[in-house]
Design a protein around this motif. Sequence first.
Motif, PDB file in Angstrom:
ATOM      1  N   ARG A   1     -12.934   4.180  -5.824  1.00  0.00           N
ATOM      2  CA  ARG A   1     -12.211   5.310  -6.389  1.00  0.00           C
ATOM      3  C   ARG A   1     -12.239   6.458  -5.391  1.00  0.00           C
TER       4      ARG A   1
ATOM      5  N   ASP B   1     -12.539  -8.443  -3.735  1.00  0.00           N
ATOM      6  CA  ASP B   1     -11.819  -7.699  -4.771  1.00  0.00           C
ATOM      7  C   ASP B   1     -12.601  -6.481  -5.228  1.00  0.00           C
ATOM      8  N   GLN B   2     -12.988  -5.653  -4.310  1.00  0.00           N
ATOM      9  CA  GLN B   2     -13.689  -4.409  -4.626  1.00  0.00           C
ATOM     10  C   GLN B   2     -12.671  -3.276  -4.715  1.00  0.00           C
ATOM     11  N   VAL B   3     -13.000  -2.263  -5.468  1.00  0.00           N
ATOM     12  CA  VAL B   3     -12.158  -1.083  -5.591  1.00  0.00           C
ATOM     13  C   VAL B   3     -13.040   0.134  -5.380  1.00  0.00           C
TER      14      VAL B   3
ATOM     15  N   TRP C   1      -6.882  -1.949   5.135  1.00  0.00           N
ATOM     16  CA  TRP C   1      -7.171  -1.571   3.761  1.00  0.00           C
ATOM     17  C   TRP C   1      -5.870  -1.216   3.044  1.00  0.00           C
TER      18      TRP C   1
ATOM     19  N   ASN D   1     -18.473  -1.747   2.116  1.00  0.00           N
ATOM     20  CA  ASN D   1     -17.374  -2.695   1.954  1.00  0.00           C
ATOM     21  C   ASN D   1     -16.694  -3.050   3.269  1.00  0.00           C
TER      22      ASN D   1
ATOM     23  N   TYR E   1      -4.116   1.223  -0.276  1.00  0.00           N
ATOM     24  CA  TYR E   1      -4.301   2.440  -1.056  1.00  0.00           C
ATOM     25  C   TYR E   1      -3.245   2.481  -2.138  1.00  0.00           C
ATOM     26  N   LYS E   2      -3.653   2.841  -3.336  1.00  0.00           N
ATOM     27  CA  LYS E   2      -2.722   2.985  -4.454  1.00  0.00           C
ATOM     28  C   LYS E   2      -2.851   4.367  -5.058  1.00  0.00           C
TER      29      LYS E   2
ATOM     30  N   TYR F   1      -8.662  -0.136  -1.511  1.00  0.00           N
ATOM     31  CA  TYR F   1      -9.019  -1.549  -1.587  1.00  0.00           C
ATOM     32  C   TYR F   1      -9.346  -2.092  -0.200  1.00  0.00           C
TER      33      TYR F   1
ATOM     34  N   ARG G   1      -6.942   4.776  -5.719  1.00  0.00           N
ATOM     35  CA  ARG G   1      -7.828   3.646  -5.468  1.00  0.00           C
ATOM     36  C   ARG G   1      -7.674   3.173  -4.021  1.00  0.00           C
TER      37      ARG G   1
ATOM     38  N   THR H   1       0.817  -1.202   0.000  1.00  0.00           N
ATOM     39  CA  THR H   1       0.000   0.000   0.000  1.00  0.00           C
ATOM     40  C   THR H   1       0.852   1.254   0.000  1.00  0.00           C
TER      41      THR H   1
END
Length: 80
Positions: A50, A46-48, A27, A72, A29-30, A41, A39, A3
């Motif tokens: 935005r 496998d939810q994203v 969680w 989520n 973060y990207k 996560y 993004r 992350t």
Amino acid sequence: METDRPGQEVSKEHRRVITHLIDNEGWAYKKPKGNGYPRLYPPGPDQVIRVPKTGHAKGHAFDNWLAAIRRNGGHWPPSR
């Protein structure tokens, strides 16, 4: 998943929520590639989600973003 840490690419209010989710709830973060959006996560599915680049904690957009986090499995505001 490795992350990133949120920086100037998101608002201060979004940064507070993202940092809490990374540090306390697992969680990831990207940062965006090029002109894309950051993004977020959740730890399980496998939810994203935005992350908006602009905005603040007032208004429907921030509330809708928090609702997506809660759907989520995320918790905000943190329990005391």
